[in-house]
Each structure stands twice: as C-alpha cells, then as structure tokens.
Design a protein around this motif. Structure first.
Motif, short mmCIF file in Angstrom:
data_model
loop_
_atom_site.label_atom_id
_atom_site.label_comp_id
_atom_site.label_asym_id
_atom_site.label_seq_id
_atom_site.Cartn_x
_atom_site.Cartn_y
_atom_site.Cartn_z
N ASP A 8 -10.52 -2.40 0.34
CA ASP A 8 -10.73 -3.52 1.26
C ASP A 8 -11.03 -2.96 2.66
OD1 ASP A 8 -10.50 -6.26 2.21
OD2 ASP A 8 -8.55 -5.67 3.02
N ASP A 10 -10.84 -5.20 6.17
CA ASP A 10 -9.97 -5.75 7.22
C ASP A 10 -8.50 -5.69 6.81
OD1 ASP A 10 -11.92 -6.50 9.16
OD2 ASP A 10 -12.52 -8.14 7.84
N GLY A 11 -7.70 -5.03 7.63
CA GLY A 11 -6.28 -4.89 7.34
C GLY A 11 -5.99 -3.73 6.42
N THR A 12 -7.02 -3.01 6.00
CA THR A 12 -6.85 -1.89 5.07
C THR A 12 -7.45 -0.61 5.67
OG1 THR A 12 -6.82 -3.39 3.17
CG2 THR A 12 -7.32 -1.08 2.71
N ASP A 118 -5.69 -2.75 -1.03
CA ASP A 118 -5.90 -4.03 -0.36
C ASP A 118 -4.62 -4.39 0.39
OD1 ASP A 118 -8.23 -6.39 -1.13
OD2 ASP A 118 -6.48 -7.04 0.03
N ASP A 119 -4.78 -5.19 1.47
CA ASP A 119 -3.59 -5.58 2.24
C ASP A 119 -3.08 -6.96 1.83
OD1 ASP A 119 -5.94 -6.74 3.49
OD2 ASP A 119 -4.63 -7.32 5.16
MG MG Z 1 -7.89 -7.42 3.96
#
Ligand code: MG
Length: 148
Positions: A8, A10-12, A118-119
């Motif tokens: 992933d 975003d956030g990962t 993934d987040d």
């Molecule tokens: Mg994400």
C-alpha cells in the motif's frame, strides 16, 4: 513467474498524516488532500523492507490514491528511492469503491502474489484470507511492521 509483493502507499510507504485533516470532516476536501502528496514523509522502515524484497520479488504498489496524482506520486517514489515494478492507482472518479474490494479485484489479476503490506486491518484481513503472508503497518507504533 516472479513472486509478487503487494504494498500500500498512504499510511504504509508514505506518511500521509499531515494531510488527513482535509478529509476527516463531513465536507471532504479531496483536492486539498491530494495536492499535498509530495510533502509526505517516507516511512523508512517499510521502504527498506520493500527495497530488500525487490531483489528477489516483483513489487506492486496497490493504492486507493487517485490516479490524478500519478505524476506527483511517481516523483515522490523516485525522490525517496522506492524500488517498485508496477503502480496501480484508483481511476479518477471511482470514489465509491470500497478499498478492500478494489484491492481484491486487482489481486485476482496478479499471477503469484505472496506477501502484502497495508495499514488498514480490513485490507490485511482480505490479503490473509487470500493466503498471503500479511504485514500490518502502524505509523504510530515504535515497531511499525507487524505480522498480521
Ligand atoms: Mg493505506
């Protein structure tokens, strides 16, 4: 066929927390949220892991980030030395798609996916159900990568 690592964005790989305030309210300002992707800090722990895996695996970045940011996203990935083979983004205008459904559909087209990062728990759940070795990324945690 190369084994595939699905990761992933975003956030990962990218720390998007500085722009989340634009989409937290009911009045979501997607334009502002997306206009700041270049300012994301790299998540070094995850990038290093992915770069190591890229020596032996095919790396596919699978993200719900809109493809209207493709140019900025590619610049960011280059600037932060992320090794990857393919970038799959959400086509512009497909706002109503659920993340785990979009990702599951794309996963079906991959030949040999074996590892995922993934987040989001529900995405991790989906990857795990599909038999992938799955890692949950938590930016707030001291150890950011955890086996799911
Ligand atoms: Mg994400």
């Amino acid at each position: 066929v190369d084994e595939v690592v699905v990761v992933d964005l975003d956030g990962t790989l990218a720390d998007n927390r500085h722009r989340l305030s634009h989409i937290e309210n009911e009045d979501k300002q997607w334009g502002k949220y997306l206009s700041k992707v270049q300012k994301d800090k790299p998540v070094q722990e995850v990038i290093s892991k992915i770069n190591d895996l890229s020596e032996t695996h095919k790396i596919v970045i699978l993200t719900m980030r809109s493809d209207q940011t493709e140019e900025d996203t590619l610049k960011w990935l280059r600037k932060n030395d992320v090794s990857f083979d393919e970038l799959i983004m959400l086509p512009e205008g497909h706002w109503n798609v659920k993340d785990c459904e979009f990702k599951e559909r794309k996963l079906k087209n991959m030949e040999n996916p074996v590892i995922a990062f993934d987040d989001k728990e529900r995405n991790c759940q989906m990857y795990k159900e599909k038999g992938l070795e799955t890692y949950l990324v938590e930016l707030k945690a001291e150890q950011k990568i955890k086996k799911y």
